[in-house]
Scaffold this active site. Structure first.
Site, PDB file in Angstrom:
ATOM      1  N   LYS A 268     -24.403  28.837  19.594  1.00  0.00           N
ATOM      2  CA  LYS A 268     -25.747  29.192  19.097  1.00  0.00           C
ATOM      3  C   LYS A 268     -26.339  30.307  19.962  1.00  0.00           C
ATOM      4  O   LYS A 268     -26.485  30.156  21.157  1.00  0.00           O
ATOM      5  CB  LYS A 268     -26.652  27.957  19.133  1.00  0.00           C
ATOM      6  CG  LYS A 268     -28.136  28.244  18.819  1.00  0.00           C
ATOM      7  CD  LYS A 268     -28.976  26.954  18.837  1.00  0.00           C
ATOM      8  CE  LYS A 268     -30.469  27.258  18.682  1.00  0.00           C
ATOM      9  NZ  LYS A 268     -31.310  26.038  18.736  1.00  0.00           N
ATOM     10  N   ASP A 273     -36.529  31.358  20.734  1.00  0.00           N
ATOM     11  CA  ASP A 273     -36.900  30.428  19.670  1.00  0.00           C
ATOM     12  C   ASP A 273     -38.394  30.116  19.736  1.00  0.00           C
ATOM     13  O   ASP A 273     -38.833  29.287  20.529  1.00  0.00           O
ATOM     14  CB  ASP A 273     -36.071  29.143  19.808  1.00  0.00           C
ATOM     15  CG  ASP A 273     -36.398  28.132  18.711  1.00  0.00           C
ATOM     16  OD1 ASP A 273     -37.066  28.503  17.732  1.00  0.00           O
ATOM     17  OD2 ASP A 273     -35.961  26.961  18.846  1.00  0.00           O
ATOM     18  N   LYS A 280     -43.849  26.636  17.725  1.00  0.00           N
ATOM     19  CA  LYS A 280     -43.889  25.688  18.840  1.00  0.00           C
ATOM     20  C   LYS A 280     -45.208  25.841  19.602  1.00  0.00           C
ATOM     21  O   LYS A 280     -45.800  26.927  19.613  1.00  0.00           O
ATOM     22  CB  LYS A 280     -42.744  25.990  19.813  1.00  0.00           C
ATOM     23  CG  LYS A 280     -41.354  25.644  19.311  1.00  0.00           C
ATOM     24  CD  LYS A 280     -40.311  25.984  20.377  1.00  0.00           C
ATOM     25  CE  LYS A 280     -38.893  25.702  19.904  1.00  0.00           C
ATOM     26  NZ  LYS A 280     -38.611  24.260  19.731  1.00  0.00           N
ATOM     27  N   ASP A 291     -32.242  29.636  24.581  1.00  0.00           N
ATOM     28  CA  ASP A 291     -31.711  29.066  23.345  1.00  0.00           C
ATOM     29  C   ASP A 291     -30.424  29.750  22.866  1.00  0.00           C
ATOM     30  O   ASP A 291     -29.922  29.477  21.784  1.00  0.00           O
ATOM     31  CB  ASP A 291     -32.792  29.101  22.256  1.00  0.00           C
ATOM     32  CG  ASP A 291     -32.703  27.931  21.290  1.00  0.00           C
ATOM     33  OD1 ASP A 291     -32.032  26.946  21.627  1.00  0.00           O
ATOM     34  OD2 ASP A 291     -33.286  28.033  20.200  1.00  0.00           O
ATOM     35  N   ASP A 350     -38.202  25.453  12.693  1.00  0.00           N
ATOM     36  CA  ASP A 350     -37.811  25.270  14.089  1.00  0.00           C
ATOM     37  C   ASP A 350     -36.436  24.607  14.202  1.00  0.00           C
ATOM     38  O   ASP A 350     -35.862  24.524  15.290  1.00  0.00           O
ATOM     39  CB  ASP A 350     -38.879  24.432  14.804  1.00  0.00           C
ATOM     40  CG  ASP A 350     -38.776  24.551  16.316  1.00  0.00           C
ATOM     41  OD1 ASP A 350     -38.035  25.431  16.799  1.00  0.00           O
ATOM     42  OD2 ASP A 350     -39.455  23.763  17.005  1.00  0.00           O
ATOM     43  N   GLU A 352     -33.762  25.905  13.437  1.00  0.00           N
ATOM     44  CA  GLU A 352     -33.062  27.145  13.093  1.00  0.00           C
ATOM     45  C   GLU A 352     -31.626  27.162  13.601  1.00  0.00           C
ATOM     46  O   GLU A 352     -30.778  27.851  13.044  1.00  0.00           O
ATOM     47  CB  GLU A 352     -33.828  28.355  13.658  1.00  0.00           C
ATOM     48  CG  GLU A 352     -33.552  28.717  15.130  1.00  0.00           C
ATOM     49  CD  GLU A 352     -33.937  27.626  16.128  1.00  0.00           C
ATOM     50  OE1 GLU A 352     -34.754  26.765  15.766  1.00  0.00           O
ATOM     51  OE2 GLU A 352     -33.402  27.629  17.253  1.00  0.00           O
ATOM     52  N   ARG A 354     -29.216  24.877  13.549  1.00  0.00           N
ATOM     53  CA  ARG A 354     -28.246  24.379  12.575  1.00  0.00           C
ATOM     54  C   ARG A 354     -28.099  25.358  11.405  1.00  0.00           C
ATOM     55  O   ARG A 354     -27.056  25.422  10.780  1.00  0.00           O
ATOM     56  CB  ARG A 354     -28.653  22.974  12.111  1.00  0.00           C
ATOM     57  CG  ARG A 354     -30.004  22.901  11.458  1.00  0.00           C
ATOM     58  CD  ARG A 354     -30.581  21.489  11.463  1.00  0.00           C
ATOM     59  NE  ARG A 354     -31.033  21.089  12.795  1.00  0.00           N
ATOM     60  CZ  ARG A 354     -31.566  19.904  13.073  1.00  0.00           C
ATOM     61  NH1 ARG A 354     -31.690  18.990  12.129  1.00  0.00           N
ATOM     62  NH2 ARG A 354     -31.946  19.616  14.298  1.00  0.00           N
TER      63      ARG A 354
HETATM   64  N1  BES Z   1     -34.011  25.197  20.590  1.00  0.00           N
HETATM   65  C1  BES Z   1     -34.591  23.988  20.168  1.00  0.00           C
HETATM   66  C2  BES Z   1     -34.091  22.770  20.940  1.00  0.00           C
HETATM   67  C3  BES Z   1     -34.330  22.754  22.430  1.00  0.00           C
HETATM   68  C4  BES Z   1     -35.374  22.030  22.950  1.00  0.00           C
HETATM   69  C5  BES Z   1     -33.461  23.394  23.285  1.00  0.00           C
HETATM   70  C6  BES Z   1     -35.569  21.989  24.317  1.00  0.00           C
HETATM   71  C7  BES Z   1     -33.660  23.343  24.646  1.00  0.00           C
HETATM   72  C8  BES Z   1     -34.706  22.639  25.176  1.00  0.00           C
HETATM   73  C9  BES Z   1     -34.285  23.777  18.694  1.00  0.00           C
HETATM   74  O1  BES Z   1     -34.166  24.909  17.913  1.00  0.00           O
HETATM   75  C10 BES Z   1     -35.424  23.007  18.131  1.00  0.00           C
HETATM   76  O2  BES Z   1     -36.490  23.537  18.065  1.00  0.00           O
HETATM   77  N2  BES Z   1     -35.153  21.769  17.763  1.00  0.00           N
HETATM   78  C11 BES Z   1     -36.141  20.921  17.187  1.00  0.00           C
HETATM   79  C12 BES Z   1     -35.483  20.200  16.055  1.00  0.00           C
HETATM   80  C13 BES Z   1     -36.456  19.550  15.104  1.00  0.00           C
HETATM   81  C14 BES Z   1     -37.289  20.605  14.374  1.00  0.00           C
HETATM   82  C15 BES Z   1     -35.661  18.725  14.125  1.00  0.00           C
HETATM   83  C16 BES Z   1     -36.619  19.951  18.254  1.00  0.00           C
HETATM   84  O3  BES Z   1     -35.840  19.579  19.124  1.00  0.00           O
HETATM   85  O4  BES Z   1     -37.788  19.592  18.230  1.00  0.00           O
HETATM   86 ZN    ZN Z   2     -33.575  26.583  18.888  1.00  0.00          ZN
HETATM   87 MN    MN Z   3     -36.033  25.601  17.177  1.00  0.00          MN
END
Ligand code: BES
Ligand code: ZN
Ligand code: MN
Length: 506
Positions: A268, A273, A280, A291, A350, A352, A354
């Protein structure tokens, strides 16, 4: 940091100091140290340094000899109790020694093979771990600092010393460790660097430089190209960013292996992000420059793979883009058609990671892979489930996830399995599309895996590594300073070096 051999009788070795290891509460000195004290005029074993040394984990004792001696300093490092010894303890001890060495501003460290032979386990493995730690544990990122730059120089050389000539396997280890170390440091630099520096274009250029250096094939698919190919999920994320996105493909193919099924490593590469329209909160948002740690691990692994001249065909695919809110950005409710033809209802922009990964996974199938590994800072939920020291492994083969766990633990990368039972699919059922990109709040890390699983045919062994917690350390670790860890590089290299450990009948 240089690695050199010094093959000579002990009493002819030279250097600024010599390193020995000791277990906690051991009654006798290790055989190598006993021999050292017989062969050289050291007074260590009669000294208070030795009497005071307890061998506690990472304890350091320094003993000084006459300045005129070939090796005027002796450093003892504690390993803790012998019955609790493992490579993690050894790596931590070695890192403690390196820090002390740097603080003393010393140059040439003598590392006796005889001392490594005293340790439980395979001596070649101990040597490799010692050298990888030597190469990486003091790593610091200060190219963006113009003042107050840490001025302590790094130890300049490790003299791997032995009374007997190393065999072929052992002599190959220093350059392997150098390769692994440089890959880890590359990954760390990419992750720690801010997103105005490490853009998708920067990642593509890094891949091109690696290709030039090591003779990989490289292909950069730009936004237009991705659209033409039908990578609807990847371009949905990319369309909100003015920073040009790209899908980067690297291929290491040793001569004669052109027709073999490769391992494909997918990383990824979200260089920042924001969450997109599902934006966020701003607290700690700067952390989202990390990210692209999955992409960095793949690039770091390719650096090693090139240097190690690994005899396995390996393809790396890294979808690179920012995730931004914008007038053109994709929106919750949008239905996206992925490269694989499956339709996705976007619930959160968010989620993104996947989205970009699913098209990369579909693209990977073109190579008829014998194995796909994807690495991603995919979910905060993985950090809740496993913490910051352990990555999640989600696989369609139990044997693959077991192999990843055991290979990983040897090199200090810990993985723990999470399930991919079909019953989890329930929560991403959609009324309008094939499925949604997120479920409810429960089992977030697993749902990420379930989503990706939709894009991987059953007959392709695949593992998804969620490195959201492990890519970044908020405080100093035993073997790496706080900040980017380079996590993921080592497991990818181990898999590439041990293809026999992951050969499965479909
Ligand atoms: N990049 C984030 C996940 C992340 C969080 C990486 C903290 C490193 C540290 C990812 O894209 C994300 O935002 N995931 C969401 C998923 C949700 C929308 C299902 C999350 O973890 O809240
Ligand atoms: Zn992310
Ligand atoms: Mn995200």
């Amino acid at each position: 940091m240089q690695f050199e051999w010094q093959v000579a009788p002990m009493n002819q070795w030279h250097g600024d100091g010599i390193l020995f290891f000791g277990f906690e509460n051991s009654t006798a000195p290790p055989p190598s140290l006993k021999r050292w004290s017989e062969e050289t005029p050291t007074s260590l074993l009669d000294s208070y340094t030795w009497k005071d040394f307890r061998g506690k984990p990472q304890e350091i004792a320094l003993h000084y000899e006459q300045a005129k001696q070939l090796i005027p300093r002796l450093m003892l490092v504690g390993l803790g109790p012998e019955e609790k010894f493992d490579l993690d303890k050894f790596r931590s001890a070695m890192a403690a020694a390196m820090r002390k060495w740097r603080d003393l501003r010393l140059g040439k460290m003598v590392l006796p093979m005889e001392a490594l032979q005293d340790l439980p386990g395979d001596t070649n493995r101990s040597l490799e771990e010692a050298l990888v730690v030597a190469r990486t544990s003091l790593h610091r990122f200060d190219v963006l600092k113009t003042r107050d730059v840490e001025s302590l120089p790094f130890p300049e050389e490790i003299l791997i010393s032995s009374e007997s000539r190393p065999d072929t396997a052992t002599s190959a280890i220093p350059s392997m460790a150098e390769g692994i170390g440089s890959g880890i440091c590359l990954a760390r630099e990419l992750v720690v660097s801010p997103s105005n520096r490490v853009t998708p274009t920067y990642l593509a250029r890094t891949a091109q430089q690696l290709a030039e250096k090591h003779g990989f094939k490289v292909e950069i698919i730009d936004f237009q190209g991705a659209q033409t190919l039908g990578m609807g999920a990847f371009t949905a994320v990319a369309q909100g960013s003015s920073e040009p996105a790209c899908m980067v493909i690297l291929e290491h193919c040793p001569p004669g292996l052109e027709n073999t099924s490769p391992f494909v490593y997918v990383g990824k590469g979200i260089t920042f992000d924001t969450g997109g329209i599902s934006i966020k909160p701003s607290a700690n948002l700067e952390a989202m420059k990390q990210d692209m740690a999955g992409a960095a691990a793949v690039l770091g692994a390719f650096q090693c793979i090139g240097k190690l001249k690994i005899k396995q065909r390996i393809v790396g695919i890294i979808p690179c883009t920012e995730n931004m809110p914008d007038g053109k950005a994709y929106k919750p409710g949008d239905v996206i058609t992925s490269l694989g033809g499956l339709t996705i209802e976007v619930i959160s922009t968010d989620a993104e990671g996947r989205m970009v990964l699913c098209d990369a996974l579909t693209h990977a199938l073109q190579y008829r892979p014998s194995l796909i590994i994807d690495l991603a800072t995919l979910t905060g939920a993985c950090i809740i489930a496993l913490g910051k020291q352990v990555a999640g492994v989600l696989s369609n083969r139990d044997a693959l996830s077991a192999a990843i766990q055991s290979l990983g633990s040897e090199v200090g990368e810990r993985f723990w399995p999470l399930p991919l039972w079909d019953s989890y699919f329930e929560s991403i059922k959609s009324d309008v599309a094939d499925f949604k990109n997120v479920g409810d709040r429960s089992a977030g890390a697993i749902i990420g895996g379930i989503f990706l699983k939709q894009f991987v045919p059953e007959d392709v062994p695949w593992a998804h590594l969620d490195i959201a917690g492990t890519a970044w350390a908020d405080k100093d670790q035993p073997t790496s300073p706080k900040g980017a860890t380079g996590f993921g590089v080592r497991i990818l290299v181990e898999l590439a070096r041990h293809p026999e450990r992951v050969k499965f009948t479909a």
